[in-house]
Motif scaffolding. Sequence first.
Motif, PDB file in Angstrom:
ATOM      1  N   UNK A 119       0.832  -1.205   0.000  1.00 12.43           N
ATOM      2  CA  UNK A 119       0.000   0.000   0.000  1.00 12.43           C
ATOM      3  C   UNK A 119       0.862   1.249   0.000  1.00 12.43           C
ATOM      4  N   UNK A 120       1.958   1.245   0.780  1.00 12.87           N
ATOM      5  CA  UNK A 120       2.881   2.379   0.777  1.00 12.87           C
ATOM      6  C   UNK A 120       3.533   2.550  -0.585  1.00 12.87           C
ATOM      7  N   UNK A 121       3.954   1.451  -1.206  1.00 10.78           N
ATOM      8  CA  UNK A 121       4.556   1.538  -2.539  1.00 10.78           C
ATOM      9  C   UNK A 121       3.565   2.086  -3.555  1.00 10.78           C
ATOM     10  N   UNK A 122       2.315   1.682  -3.444  1.00  7.04           N
ATOM     11  CA  UNK A 122       1.294   2.157  -4.377  1.00  7.04           C
ATOM     12  C   UNK A 122       1.056   3.658  -4.203  1.00  7.04           C
ATOM     13  N   UNK A 123       0.997   4.111  -2.965  1.00  6.84           N
ATOM     14  CA  UNK A 123       0.690   5.519  -2.699  1.00  6.84           C
ATOM     15  C   UNK A 123       1.858   6.455  -2.991  1.00  6.84           C
ATOM     16  N   UNK A 124       3.099   6.002  -2.747  1.00  3.14           N
ATOM     17  CA  UNK A 124       4.253   6.895  -2.872  1.00  3.14           C
ATOM     18  C   UNK A 124       5.129   6.593  -4.075  1.00  3.14           C
ATOM     19  N   UNK A 125       4.781   5.627  -4.861  1.00  6.19           N
ATOM     20  CA  UNK A 125       5.605   5.290  -6.006  1.00  6.19           C
ATOM     21  C   UNK A 125       6.925   4.649  -5.620  1.00  6.19           C
ATOM     22  N   UNK A 126       7.012   4.064  -4.453  1.00  8.00           N
ATOM     23  CA  UNK A 126       8.217   3.380  -4.003  1.00  8.00           C
ATOM     24  C   UNK A 126       9.129   4.219  -3.136  1.00  8.00           C
ATOM     25  N   UNK A 135      17.046   3.861 -13.145  1.00  6.79           N
ATOM     26  CA  UNK A 135      17.283   3.935 -14.573  1.00  6.79           C
ATOM     27  C   UNK A 135      15.940   3.887 -15.271  1.00  6.79           C
ATOM     28  N   UNK A 136      15.458   5.027 -15.683  1.00  4.75           N
ATOM     29  CA  UNK A 136      14.180   5.075 -16.378  1.00  4.75           C
ATOM     30  C   UNK A 136      13.022   4.958 -15.415  1.00  4.75           C
ATOM     31  N   UNK A 137      11.911   4.545 -15.948  1.00  7.74           N
ATOM     32  CA  UNK A 137      10.695   4.386 -15.163  1.00  7.74           C
ATOM     33  C   UNK A 137      10.229   2.956 -15.272  1.00  7.74           C
ATOM     34  N   UNK A 138       9.391   2.501 -14.345  1.00  4.87           N
ATOM     35  CA  UNK A 138       8.899   1.128 -14.433  1.00  4.87           C
ATOM     36  C   UNK A 138       8.130   0.909 -15.731  1.00  4.87           C
ATOM     37  N   UNK A 139       8.384  -0.232 -16.344  1.00  6.57           N
ATOM     38  CA  UNK A 139       7.746  -0.627 -17.605  1.00  6.57           C
ATOM     39  C   UNK A 139       8.002   0.358 -18.723  1.00  6.57           C
ATOM     40  N   UNK A 140       9.119   1.072 -18.656  1.00  5.32           N
ATOM     41  CA  UNK A 140       9.513   1.994 -19.711  1.00  5.32           C
ATOM     42  C   UNK A 140      10.599   1.317 -20.525  1.00  5.32           C
ATOM     43  N   UNK A 141      10.461   1.305 -21.831  1.00  8.49           N
ATOM     44  CA  UNK A 141      11.444   0.646 -22.699  1.00  8.49           C
ATOM     45  C   UNK A 141      12.524   1.623 -23.120  1.00  8.49           C
ATOM     46  N   UNK A 142      13.069   2.385 -22.199  1.00 10.43           N
ATOM     47  CA  UNK A 142      14.048   3.404 -22.532  1.00 10.43           C
ATOM     48  C   UNK A 142      15.478   2.900 -22.440  1.00 10.43           C
TER      49      UNK A 142
END
Length: 178
Positions: A119-126, A135-142
């Motif tokens: 729940x904390x990870x969901x609310x604060x983005x980790x 390095x990049x963002x989650x699920x980003x193909x950069x």
Amino acid sequence: MKRLLAALLLVPLLDMLFLVFLATQFSWEVLVALVVLTALLGMLFVRAEGRHTMRRVQQALAEGRPPTDELIDGGLLLVAGAFLLTPGLVTDFIGLLFVVPVTRAPIRWVLKKYVITPKLDEKTGGFATGKVYTFGFPNDDAGPNTPDGNANATENTYDLSEDAYDVEFDDSEDDDGK
């Protein structure tokens, strides 16, 4: 939500069935005395553990650390008190599981791992738990090191040589602006 509702309905049903079974084995006076006795003893345990938990909260604050485990224990003791006040032996047993420190520690660990931390990870983005992507963002193909492990992510990257960072000055004008 349906699972929670089913669990809330299942516990009183089990309590009633167990009380009916015990009523066939013992007299109703013994059964009522047993239910009242377990509730009273449980409430004494909740009171004692609540005082102990408050001392641990004060000690953690005095040491300058956040009292996270102690606050979770306080919440579990509140739930234990509610279970112990509900008449029935099954609810008293569940309440006693929440009161005894030996069984409360694994319950706290499960709550932290599967309820509080996600729940904390969901609310604060980790950011609250330290699971931040560097390095990049989650699920980003950069890039090649994306969290989803996409090996074809290098198609969207550009190799900039050292020349791309050089700044060229135009020396055609002299200092006077002529």
